[in-house]
Design a protein around this motif. Structure first.
Motif, PDB file in Angstrom:
ATOM      1  N   LEU A 112       0.562  -0.970  -0.191  1.00  0.00           N
ATOM      2  CA  LEU A 112       0.047   0.215   0.133  1.00  0.00           C
ATOM      3  C   LEU A 112       0.641   0.979  -0.172  1.00  0.00           C
ATOM      4  N   PRO A 113      -0.077   1.871  -0.469  1.00  0.00           N
ATOM      5  CA  PRO A 113       0.896   3.807  -0.776  1.00  0.00           C
ATOM      6  C   PRO A 113       1.441   4.010   0.496  1.00  0.00           C
ATOM      7  N   ILE A 114       1.996   4.915   0.981  1.00  0.00           N
ATOM      8  CA  ILE A 114       2.462   5.278   2.261  1.00  0.00           C
ATOM      9  C   ILE A 114       1.870   7.000   2.324  1.00  0.00           C
ATOM     10  N   ILE A 115       1.268   7.506   3.070  1.00  0.00           N
ATOM     11  CA  ILE A 115       1.291   9.213   3.418  1.00  0.00           C
ATOM     12  C   ILE A 115       1.735   9.262   4.594  1.00  0.00           C
ATOM     13  N   LEU A 116       2.631  10.415   4.505  1.00  0.00           N
ATOM     14  CA  LEU A 116       3.030  10.757   5.620  1.00  0.00           C
ATOM     15  C   LEU A 116       2.611  11.442   5.452  1.00  0.00           C
ATOM     16  N   PHE A 117       1.884  12.039   7.044  1.00  0.00           N
ATOM     17  CA  PHE A 117       1.198  13.529   8.241  1.00  0.00           C
ATOM     18  C   PHE A 117       2.557  14.517   8.998  1.00  0.00           C
ATOM     19  N   ALA A 118       2.256  15.953   8.186  1.00  0.00           N
ATOM     20  CA  ALA A 118       3.647  16.648   9.332  1.00  0.00           C
ATOM     21  C   ALA A 118       2.279  17.818   9.518  1.00  0.00           C
ATOM     22  N   HIS A 119       2.293  17.718  11.729  1.00  0.00           N
ATOM     23  CA  HIS A 119       1.602  18.327  11.871  1.00  0.00           C
ATOM     24  C   HIS A 119       1.622  19.672  11.798  1.00  0.00           C
ATOM     25  N   GLY A 120       0.836  21.080  12.464  1.00  0.00           N
ATOM     26  CA  GLY A 120       0.520  22.293  12.552  1.00  0.00           C
ATOM     27  C   GLY A 120       1.354  21.931  14.537  1.00  0.00           C
ATOM     28  N   GLU A 183       3.586  -4.060   4.928  1.00  0.00           N
ATOM     29  CA  GLU A 183       2.511  -4.044   4.126  1.00  0.00           C
ATOM     30  C   GLU A 183       2.837  -2.924   3.589  1.00  0.00           C
ATOM     31  N   ALA A 184       3.650  -2.372   3.000  1.00  0.00           N
ATOM     32  CA  ALA A 184       4.048  -0.466   2.447  1.00  0.00           C
ATOM     33  C   ALA A 184       4.590  -0.631   1.046  1.00  0.00           C
ATOM     34  N   ASP A 185       4.040   0.184   0.517  1.00  0.00           N
ATOM     35  CA  ASP A 185       4.968   0.043  -1.290  1.00  0.00           C
ATOM     36  C   ASP A 185       5.582   1.630  -0.585  1.00  0.00           C
ATOM     37  N   ALA A 186       7.840   0.764  -0.368  1.00  0.00           N
ATOM     38  CA  ALA A 186       8.127   2.088  -0.066  1.00  0.00           C
ATOM     39  C   ALA A 186       8.455   3.095  -2.087  1.00  0.00           C
ATOM     40  N   GLU A 187       7.873   2.730  -2.350  1.00  0.00           N
ATOM     41  CA  GLU A 187       7.835   3.107  -3.785  1.00  0.00           C
ATOM     42  C   GLU A 187       6.852   4.440  -3.801  1.00  0.00           C
ATOM     43  N   LYS A 188       6.430   4.419  -3.179  1.00  0.00           N
ATOM     44  CA  LYS A 188       4.962   5.507  -3.432  1.00  0.00           C
ATOM     45  C   LYS A 188       4.488   6.069  -2.369  1.00  0.00           C
ATOM     46  N   ASP A 212       6.317  11.012  -3.739  1.00  0.00           N
ATOM     47  CA  ASP A 212       5.866  11.421  -5.057  1.00  0.00           C
ATOM     48  C   ASP A 212       4.765  12.567  -5.165  1.00  0.00           C
ATOM     49  N   ALA A 213       4.063  13.039  -4.464  1.00  0.00           N
ATOM     50  CA  ALA A 213       3.681  14.183  -4.133  1.00  0.00           C
ATOM     51  C   ALA A 213       3.265  14.376  -2.751  1.00  0.00           C
ATOM     52  N   ALA A 214       3.744  15.567  -2.920  1.00  0.00           N
ATOM     53  CA  ALA A 214       2.924  16.859  -1.836  1.00  0.00           C
ATOM     54  C   ALA A 214       2.133  17.416  -1.538  1.00  0.00           C
ATOM     55  N   PHE A 215       0.985  17.419  -0.191  1.00  0.00           N
ATOM     56  CA  PHE A 215      -0.208  18.253  -1.012  1.00  0.00           C
ATOM     57  C   PHE A 215      -0.061  19.283   0.882  1.00  0.00           C
ATOM     58  N   PHE A 216      -0.018  20.324   0.394  1.00  0.00           N
ATOM     59  CA  PHE A 216       0.796  21.948   2.052  1.00  0.00           C
ATOM     60  C   PHE A 216      -0.823  22.580   2.368  1.00  0.00           C
ATOM     61  N   PHE A 327      -3.572  12.631  -4.014  1.00  0.00           N
ATOM     62  CA  PHE A 327      -3.109  11.461  -4.239  1.00  0.00           C
ATOM     63  C   PHE A 327      -3.250  10.232  -4.546  1.00  0.00           C
ATOM     64  N   ALA A 328      -4.706  10.307  -4.734  1.00  0.00           N
ATOM     65  CA  ALA A 328      -5.221   8.982  -6.197  1.00  0.00           C
ATOM     66  C   ALA A 328      -3.850   9.452  -7.319  1.00  0.00           C
ATOM     67  N   LYS A 329      -4.205  10.703  -7.884  1.00  0.00           N
ATOM     68  CA  LYS A 329      -3.065  10.981  -9.386  1.00  0.00           C
ATOM     69  C   LYS A 329      -1.974  10.515  -9.116  1.00  0.00           C
TER      70      LYS A 329
END
Length: 336
Positions: A112-120, A183-188, A212-216, A327-329
């Motif tokens: 599965l793709p990974i999403i990292l979250f950086a808090h405020g 279970e992670a896809d280390a490349e996504k 692979d994609a950043a959302f700020f 992220f889906a894109k």
């Protein structure tokens, strides 16, 4: 043996080495997991969460709105761990134990793709909110592994708060930890940053091409010219920015990607989302960064929401729509 069963076997083996709560990892490498346990919702029932929401100073966070974002059925489904599950994890970063949360689908049949979250927020203001954790569950239900940490000196993590090399190391080591999950896809890998987390996200993009994609959302790009600089000069920067007193402008320039946009990864597409009525981080931060990225011919999108606040909670459905699409894109080009 199926992928799922083989991964379970690996995870069971890892449990004896890394996953015993409170135990030191055999490996002291950064990114190594040193403790792991199930995460329980802090509110025993949906109604207790709503009652807590009604205590928020900003009415936009009250129960009448929260009900629209998460129904009782959705809340109970997440709390039951039937579809998605959450864990508390401690990992190492510069030898410090950093607290984090991991949310993923309960049943995993493919990487599965990974999403990292950086808090405020930073220092005593730095935290991951329960609303954000519910959003992690929502994303995990779409087939992502979502990980987030409270950076050093914040939320029970070891060390002293550090707005600079410290929090960047913690986020990079969070990524390393997530990439090592069976279970992670280390490349996504996607990166979602809010406020301070978006500013940190820029610094991460200057350190790696792995995203692979950043959302700020509401990200600060210029600390020098912020209307809140005097306030931060007195109450924040001296305690969290190394060598701040020696050269304040130099220290803040190093944190401000508007002055070094060419250092950002040439490979990572960036989505900049900002409310025009943001009173904490002015919208011109994202506008100016978009101009810099455009001049460098870097991949980006910019969306300004008219009248939107810093959190954009009043436009949460639009925020979700744009984040899910982005992220889906970039993380699921082959589809669900």
């Amino acid at each position: 043996m199926s992928y799922c069963l083989s991964r379970i076997a690996v995870m069971i083996a890892l449990a004896f080495v890394l996953v015993i709560p409170g135990a030191q990892s055999v490996s002291a490498e950064d990114g190594a997991i040193v403790s792991r346990e199930a995460y329980d919702f802090p509110f025993a029932t949906y109604d207790k969460w709503l009652a807590f929401s009604d205590k928020a100073p900003d009415p936009a966070w009250h129960a009448v709105h929260m009900k629209g974002f998460f129904s009782r059925q959705t809340y109970d489904r997440y709390a039951s761990r039937e579809i998605v599950q959450a864990e508390r994890i401690e990992y190492l970063s510069d030898g410090l134990r950093i607290k984090s949360i991991l949310v993923r689908p309960t049943k995993v049949t493919k990487p599965l793709p990974i999403i990292l979250f950086a808090h405020g927020g930073v220092a005593k203001w730095g935290k991951i909110t329960f609303f954000e954790i519910l959003e992690f569950h929502r994303l995990a239900e779409q087939g992502y592994i979502v990980v987030a940490s409270t950076f050093r000196g914040e939320g029970g993590s070891e060390g002293k708060p550090n707005l600079g090399a410290g929090d960047r190391a913690d986020l990079l080591n969070l990524m390393k930890m997530a990439q090592g999950l069976p279970e992670a896809d280390a490349e996504k890998i996607g990166l979602w940053g809010f406020s301070r987390g978006g500013g940190l996200g820029y610094r991460v993009l200057a350190a790696t091409d792995a995203i692979d994609a950043a959302f700020f959302v509401g990200a600060r790009a210029d600390h020098l010219n912020s209307k809140r600089r005097a306030e931060f000069d007195e109450f924040v920067y001296p305690d969290v920015v190394k060598s701040y007193a020696a050269d304040k402008d130099a220290a803040l320039t190093s944190l401000s990607p508007l002055f070094w946009p060419e250092k950002l990864s040439t490979k990572t597409p960036v989505y900049l989302l900002h409310g025009t009525a943001d009173q904490r981080v002015e919208a011109w931060n994202s506008i100016a960064m978009a101009r810099k990225l455009d001049a460098l011919n870097r991949p980006y999108e910019l969306l300004l929401i008219d009248g939107g606040s810093h959190s954009l909670i009043e436009h949460q459905f639009r925020v979700r729509q744009e984040m899910d699409r982005w992220f889906a894109k970039h993380l699921k080009p082959e589809g669900p």
